[in-house]
Design an enzyme around this catalytic site. Structure first.
Site, PDB file in Angstrom:
ATOM      1  N   ASP A  27      -3.220  -7.107  -4.793  1.00  0.00           N
ATOM      2  CA  ASP A  27      -2.827  -5.968  -5.624  1.00  0.00           C
ATOM      3  C   ASP A  27      -3.902  -5.658  -6.656  1.00  0.00           C
ATOM      4  O   ASP A  27      -4.007  -4.527  -7.114  1.00  0.00           O
ATOM      5  CB  ASP A  27      -1.501  -6.272  -6.313  1.00  0.00           C
TER       6      ASP A  27
ATOM      7  N   GLY B 296       0.792  -1.226   0.000  1.00  0.00           N
ATOM      8  CA  GLY B 296       0.000   0.000   0.000  1.00  0.00           C
ATOM      9  C   GLY B 296       0.819   1.269   0.000  1.00  0.00           C
ATOM     10  O   GLY B 296       0.259   2.359  -0.059  1.00  0.00           O
TER      11      GLY B 296
END
Length: 344
Positions: free
Chosen positions: A241, A61
């Protein structure tokens, strides 16, 4: 920030320890050396930020926020140019940053959002750099609120006494799930697969969970099936992802093989995400990044393979929906077969 149990959010998840913007420079925590060393890489321009993302200074992140600040640097670089010149530089920077790690959807979403912020600032005659910095700062606050929502939903899947397996570094997903579970008085233990070749599980996930007081055990990447066969794992969690609209989970290489083992042994597999990608109907619509093969021949700067051999490094794999128990988001827990419901 502290939860009702007195447990604070771990070092790694705090905004200032992801990236920060100081006088036109972006400081990024070097996750390649953490926790052995706390070091920030200083990026003087967005091209430096792109290089840092590409070189794995930050992962999971972290890259979207770094890319957001990189867009602010582009605006700073274009200061004094015409409106068209500023927009051209922003678009150039967006492409440069997106191209770093094409599988990570967060980078794409952040840069597109920052492009809109930049366009609005130009249109209204505002300071573009400042508008972008403030927008990224607001995204950090939004991440916290979204993380709490994901944590509420993730914690609802945990029972007192669960033993949770994590692969790679699921960032706010696993951190906020544990954060909320601790508020609820649930006792947990954790296993972290080391996650070669960068060892994100052994270094990042394990550190964050230990930081929160969770009894944590690191295992090698080839141990999960054995632990499951002995009944040592209650739940398997990862980040994602990208989640495609058909429920495929694209995550750190190794996720698929653990998910297959979990399916065989009846261990639920839950993947965290901020929402499925409406532009990716299937996994075939996602570019799977392949990194420098030389990286798998080394670990923490030390060569670990014979000099006679070559390497191969796809950074991500695809876990089909049939091996996924549910997708955990800020809007609820969804079956992988009903991703369209997230957007309704």
């Amino acid at each position: 920030m502290t939860c009702g149990t007195g447990v604070e959010l771990p070092f790694l998840i705090r905004p200032e320890n992801t990236a920060r913007y100081e006088d036109g420079e972006v400081l990024i925590l070097d996750r390649r050396v953490y926790p052995f060393e706390v070091k920030f890489v200083r990026c003087k321009g967005y091209r430096d930020v792109a290089e840092a993302i590409r070189d794995m200074v930050t992962q999971s992140g972290g890259p979207p926020f770094c890319a957001g600040y990189g867009m602010a640097q582009a605006a700073r670089e274009a200061r004094g140019r015409s409106s068209e010149g500023i927009l051209e530089e922003l678009e150039r920077a967006a492409k440069c940053l997106i191209d770093t790690r094409p599988t990570n959807n967060g980078i794409i979403l952040m840069t597109e959002k920052m492009l809109d912020v930049g366009r609005n600032a130009v249109r209204n005659g505002h300071d573009v750099e400042n508008a972008l910095v403030q927008a990224v700062n607001a995204e950090f606050e939004a991440r916290h609120k979204r993380g709490l929502a994901i944590g509420e939903n993730g914690a609802s899947l945990l029972r007192d006494g669960d033993s949770v397996l994590n692969h790679c570094w699921a960032e706010s997903g696993i951190v906020y799930t544990v954060y909320v579970a601790l508020q609820q008085g649930k006792r947990l233990t954790a296993y972290c697969s080391e996650t070669r070749p960068y060892l994100q599980g052994a270094r990042l996930t394990a550190d964050a969970l230990c930081d929160m007081g969770i009894e944590t055990t690191v295992i090698t990447d080839n141990m999960p099936a054995y632990l499951m066969s002995r009944g040592m794992i209650s739940k398997f969690f990862t980040g994602a992802d990208r989640v495609t609209m058909d429920g495929s989970v694209i995550n750190k290489i190794g996720t698929f093989q653990i998910a297959v083992s979990a399916h065989y042994f009846g261990v639920p597999f839950f993947a965290f995400c901020d929402g499925p990608d409406p532009k990716a109907p299937t996994a075939a619509d996602v570019v799977i990044e392949e990194r420098d093969p030389n990286e798998v021949l080394h670990c923490l700067g030390q060569r670990t393979a014979t000099p006679l051999a070559k390497g191969y490094y796809p950074a991500f794999d695809v876990t089909p929906a049939e091996f996924v128990s549910a997708i955990v988001t800020d809007r609820g827990v969804f079956s992988p077969y009903s991703m369209v419901s997230y957007w309704q």
